[in-house]
Design a protein around this motif. Structure first.
Motif, PDB file in Angstrom:
ATOM      1  N   ALA A 194       4.888  -1.451  -6.474  1.00  0.00           N
ATOM      2  CA  ALA A 194       4.301  -1.592  -5.151  1.00  0.00           C
ATOM      3  C   ALA A 194       4.715  -2.881  -4.462  1.00  0.00           C
ATOM      4  CB  ALA A 194       2.782  -1.521  -5.251  1.00  0.00           C
ATOM      5  N   MET A 195       4.887  -3.929  -5.228  1.00  0.00           N
ATOM      6  CA  MET A 195       5.108  -5.221  -4.585  1.00  0.00           C
ATOM      7  C   MET A 195       6.352  -5.913  -5.107  1.00  0.00           C
ATOM      8  SD  MET A 195       1.202  -6.454  -4.561  1.00  0.00           S
ATOM      9  CE  MET A 195       1.002  -5.920  -6.229  1.00  0.00           C
TER      10      MET A 195
ATOM     11  N   VAL B  66       0.438  -3.563 -11.273  1.00  0.00           N
ATOM     12  CA  VAL B  66      -0.824  -4.148 -11.740  1.00  0.00           C
ATOM     13  C   VAL B  66      -1.992  -3.279 -11.269  1.00  0.00           C
ATOM     14  CG1 VAL B  66       0.124  -6.487 -11.744  1.00  0.00           C
ATOM     15  CG2 VAL B  66      -1.064  -5.649  -9.701  1.00  0.00           C
ATOM     16  N   ALA B  67      -3.162  -3.530 -11.837  1.00  0.00           N
ATOM     17  CA  ALA B  67      -4.343  -2.733 -11.486  1.00  0.00           C
ATOM     18  C   ALA B  67      -5.607  -3.494 -11.801  1.00  0.00           C
ATOM     19  CB  ALA B  67      -4.326  -1.415 -12.262  1.00  0.00           C
ATOM     20  N   GLY B  68      -6.694  -3.024 -11.227  1.00  0.00           N
ATOM     21  CA  GLY B  68      -8.011  -3.536 -11.572  1.00  0.00           C
ATOM     22  C   GLY B  68      -8.498  -2.783 -12.805  1.00  0.00           C
TER      23      GLY B  68
ATOM     24  N   GLN C  39      -7.721   1.265  -1.134  1.00  0.00           N
ATOM     25  CA  GLN C  39      -8.785   0.264  -1.151  1.00  0.00           C
ATOM     26  C   GLN C  39      -8.555  -0.704  -2.309  1.00  0.00           C
ATOM     27  OE1 GLN C  39     -12.602   1.893  -2.384  1.00  0.00           O
ATOM     28  NE2 GLN C  39     -13.658   0.643  -0.886  1.00  0.00           N
ATOM     29  N   PHE C  40      -8.612  -2.007  -2.008  1.00  0.00           N
ATOM     30  CA  PHE C  40      -8.612  -2.987  -3.105  1.00  0.00           C
ATOM     31  C   PHE C  40     -10.049  -3.055  -3.596  1.00  0.00           C
ATOM     32  CE2 PHE C  40      -9.135  -7.130  -5.019  1.00  0.00           C
ATOM     33  CZ  PHE C  40      -7.997  -7.222  -5.831  1.00  0.00           C
ATOM     34  N   VAL C  41     -10.308  -2.546  -4.778  1.00  0.00           N
ATOM     35  CA  VAL C  41     -11.693  -2.457  -5.264  1.00  0.00           C
ATOM     36  C   VAL C  41     -12.141  -3.810  -5.810  1.00  0.00           C
ATOM     37  CG1 VAL C  41     -13.245  -1.294  -6.876  1.00  0.00           C
ATOM     38  CG2 VAL C  41     -11.402  -0.006  -5.782  1.00  0.00           C
TER      39      VAL C  41
ATOM     40  N   VAL D 152      -7.979   1.031 -11.803  1.00  0.00           N
ATOM     41  CA  VAL D 152      -7.911   1.457 -10.400  1.00  0.00           C
ATOM     42  C   VAL D 152      -6.790   0.691  -9.696  1.00  0.00           C
ATOM     43  CG1 VAL D 152      -9.696  -0.203  -9.617  1.00  0.00           C
ATOM     44  CG2 VAL D 152      -9.281   1.867  -8.295  1.00  0.00           C
ATOM     45  N   GLU D 153      -6.033   1.422  -8.888  1.00  0.00           N
ATOM     46  CA  GLU D 153      -4.950   0.803  -8.119  1.00  0.00           C
ATOM     47  C   GLU D 153      -4.725   1.607  -6.842  1.00  0.00           C
ATOM     48  OE1 GLU D 153      -3.125   3.441  -8.292  1.00  0.00           O
ATOM     49  OE2 GLU D 153      -1.653   3.363  -9.894  1.00  0.00           O
ATOM     50  N   MET D 154      -3.572   1.450  -6.216  1.00  0.00           N
ATOM     51  CA  MET D 154      -3.437   2.031  -4.888  1.00  0.00           C
ATOM     52  C   MET D 154      -2.235   2.960  -4.680  1.00  0.00           C
ATOM     53  SD  MET D 154      -4.623  -1.385  -2.796  1.00  0.00           S
ATOM     54  CE  MET D 154      -4.496  -0.660  -1.188  1.00  0.00           C
TER      55      MET D 154
ATOM     56  N   ARG E 132       0.218   0.290 -15.811  1.00  0.00           N
ATOM     57  CA  ARG E 132      -0.397  -0.782 -15.012  1.00  0.00           C
ATOM     58  C   ARG E 132      -0.984  -1.872 -15.900  1.00  0.00           C
ATOM     59  NH1 ARG E 132      -0.107  -0.444  -9.209  1.00  0.00           N
ATOM     60  NH2 ARG E 132       0.719   1.615  -8.811  1.00  0.00           N
TER      61      ARG E 132
ATOM     62  N   SER F  47      -4.687  -7.013 -13.686  1.00  0.00           N
ATOM     63  CA  SER F  47      -4.630  -8.304 -12.987  1.00  0.00           C
ATOM     64  C   SER F  47      -6.030  -8.825 -12.650  1.00  0.00           C
ATOM     65  CB  SER F  47      -3.840  -8.151 -11.685  1.00  0.00           C
ATOM     66  OG  SER F  47      -4.426  -7.141 -10.881  1.00  0.00           O
ATOM     67  N   ASP F  48      -7.029  -7.932 -12.714  1.00  0.00           N
ATOM     68  CA  ASP F  48      -8.397  -8.309 -12.331  1.00  0.00           C
ATOM     69  C   ASP F  48      -9.342  -7.240 -12.854  1.00  0.00           C
ATOM     70  OD1 ASP F  48      -9.032  -6.248  -9.967  1.00  0.00           O
ATOM     71  OD2 ASP F  48      -6.952  -6.860  -9.803  1.00  0.00           O
TER      72      ASP F  48
ATOM     73  N   ALA G 151     -11.721  -5.643 -10.923  1.00  0.00           N
ATOM     74  CA  ALA G 151     -12.220  -4.814  -9.812  1.00  0.00           C
ATOM     75  C   ALA G 151     -13.672  -5.139  -9.418  1.00  0.00           C
ATOM     76  CB  ALA G 151     -12.065  -3.322 -10.127  1.00  0.00           C
TER      77      ALA G 151
ATOM     78  N   TYR H 190      -6.979 -11.675  -9.188  1.00  0.00           N
ATOM     79  CA  TYR H 190      -5.734 -11.010  -8.771  1.00  0.00           C
ATOM     80  C   TYR H 190      -4.679 -12.036  -8.374  1.00  0.00           C
ATOM     81  CZ  TYR H 190      -2.625  -8.316  -5.712  1.00  0.00           C
ATOM     82  OH  TYR H 190      -1.521  -7.773  -5.101  1.00  0.00           O
TER      83      TYR H 190
HETATM   84  N1  SAH Z   1      -1.350  -7.359   1.151  1.00  0.00           N
HETATM   85  C1  SAH Z   1      -1.330  -7.393  -0.307  1.00  0.00           C
HETATM   86  C2  SAH Z   1      -2.027  -6.172  -0.836  1.00  0.00           C
HETATM   87  C3  SAH Z   1      -2.198  -6.140  -2.308  1.00  0.00           C
HETATM   88  S1  SAH Z   1      -3.200  -4.797  -2.744  1.00  0.00           S
HETATM   89  C4  SAH Z   1       0.096  -7.460  -0.745  1.00  0.00           C
HETATM   90  O1  SAH Z   1       0.934  -6.807  -0.117  1.00  0.00           O
HETATM   91  O2  SAH Z   1       0.390  -8.149  -1.713  1.00  0.00           O
HETATM   92  C5  SAH Z   1      -3.262  -4.895  -4.472  1.00  0.00           C
HETATM   93  C6  SAH Z   1      -2.130  -4.250  -5.246  1.00  0.00           C
HETATM   94  O3  SAH Z   1      -2.381  -4.394  -6.634  1.00  0.00           O
HETATM   95  C7  SAH Z   1      -1.966  -2.757  -5.020  1.00  0.00           C
HETATM   96  O4  SAH Z   1      -0.604  -2.435  -5.060  1.00  0.00           O
HETATM   97  C8  SAH Z   1      -2.760  -2.112  -6.163  1.00  0.00           C
HETATM   98  O5  SAH Z   1      -2.070  -1.021  -6.716  1.00  0.00           O
HETATM   99  C9  SAH Z   1      -2.925  -3.205  -7.202  1.00  0.00           C
HETATM  100  N2  SAH Z   1      -4.328  -3.573  -7.557  1.00  0.00           N
HETATM  101  C10 SAH Z   1      -4.614  -4.596  -8.391  1.00  0.00           C
HETATM  102  N3  SAH Z   1      -5.952  -4.731  -8.526  1.00  0.00           N
HETATM  103  C11 SAH Z   1      -6.527  -3.780  -7.765  1.00  0.00           C
HETATM  104  C12 SAH Z   1      -7.879  -3.455  -7.477  1.00  0.00           C
HETATM  105  N4  SAH Z   1      -8.907  -4.139  -7.985  1.00  0.00           N
HETATM  106  N5  SAH Z   1      -8.111  -2.411  -6.642  1.00  0.00           N
HETATM  107  C13 SAH Z   1      -7.096  -1.717  -6.107  1.00  0.00           C
HETATM  108  N6  SAH Z   1      -5.783  -2.009  -6.325  1.00  0.00           N
HETATM  109  C14 SAH Z   1      -5.493  -3.029  -7.149  1.00  0.00           C
END
Ligand code: SAH
Length: 288
Positions: free
Chosen positions: A7-8, A73-75, A148-150, A168-170, A190, A193-194, A196, A204
């Protein structure tokens, strides 16, 4: 060719840097890097959420990828997953898909009539094996995606309880849906990273890089393994297929022996390496 979607930028830089013979193609505003990584042809691309579907579909249609790995990464939702540990999706779902107002179960994806989409069991096994080799703790289960960033304890608990999700991720489930409709195997890997919860934004920011690198290391190990495997297979097939049977006056018998050899090899390979076609379940939803 295998497609890798992150994603990033931070999730992809390391992989992009190690690609050989790179070609960059820009389609729909997304840069696709195609080249070789551990001998495997890959296309690597960065995305958002709707973007992840656009990206996966482009990989299928324009690059003809045969499988997609989504790394990132993910929550963490599971108490068994600490920061830096890894969730591997056996299934993905979309926690923000909700047509319950017209009587559907929450999470149901209309059209394919599923809440959960299965990841490919063979790629899941490859991911688990690679993690074992690297000494990384993993949990295999449901990964929930949504726009949604949870970072809210109630929402976290709901997603965990309702979908029995590990993380959870996006993006993962959007990629999973694209793969499902195109009948392409996929897996989502995934690193946490956190957690959630309310602390998620700070965690994160601090752990993003480290967690992303972990997921990338795991992806690379899988590719290495897949490549070694296909090299061994290719060598044997070349040996059998390359033998000059046609010159013999008993070429019908030769054809018969070649058939036996090839089929024997397939059976041997399936038995020892379990590389048979995966049982891709196209029709039976697990929990709709
Ligand atoms: N504007 C920021 C958005 C990051 S969103 C940017 O472009 O860097 C967070 C990213 O990490 C998403 O790709 C998602 O898949 C993942 N992620 C990590 N922790 C998450 C959480 N608690 N909830 C949802 N997605 C999460």
């Amino acid at each position: 060719m295998i497609g890798i979607i992150g994603a990033m930028k931070v999730e992809l830089e390391a992989l992009k840097a190690r690609l050989q013979d790179v070609t960059v193609t820009r389609i729909s505003g997304v840069d696709f890097y195609s080249g070789k990584l551990h001998g495997t042809d890959v296309a690597v691309s960065g995305v958002g959420k709707v973007f992840s579907a656009v990206c996966a579909q482009t990989m299928v249609l324009k690059f003809g990828v045969k499988a997609i790995i989504n790394t990132g990464v993910a929550g963490g939702l599971s108490p068994n997953l600490k920061l830096g540990e890894v969730a591997i999706a056996s299934q993905v779902c979309q926690h923000d898909m909700d047509t319950s107002g017209v009587g559907d179960p929450k999470g149901l994806i209309s059209g394919i009539n599923k809440v959960f989409i299965d990841a490919d069991p063979l790629w899941v096994a490859k991911a688990e094996k690679a993690a074992q080799k690297l000494g990384i703790h993993t949990e295999t289960g449901v990964i929930a995606s949504g726009d949604q960033f949870v970072c809210d304890t109630d929402r976290k608990a709901w997603i965990r309880d309702f979908f029995r999700a590990e993380a959870v991720e996006m993006e993962g489930a959007a990629i999973g849906q694209v793969c499902f409709v195109n009948e392409i195997p996929f897996v989502v890997i995934r690193s946490i990273s956190d957690d959630a919860s309310g602390h998620a934004p700070v965690s994160y920011e601090s752990f993003l890089k480290e967690a992303a690198q972990r997921a990338v290391a795991l992806t690379e190990e899988m590719l290495k393994e897949a490549w070694e495997h296909s090299k061994a297979e290719g060598f044997f097939l070349e040996l059998v297929e390359g033998a000059n049977f046609a010159k013999s006056p008993f070429c019908i018998l030769d054809e018969f022996f070649r058939f036996l050899l090839l089929n024997g090899f397939q059976a041997f390979r399936n038995f020892f390496f379990k590389t048979e076609e995966s049982n891709w379940d196209k029709t039976s939803p697990k929990s709709t």
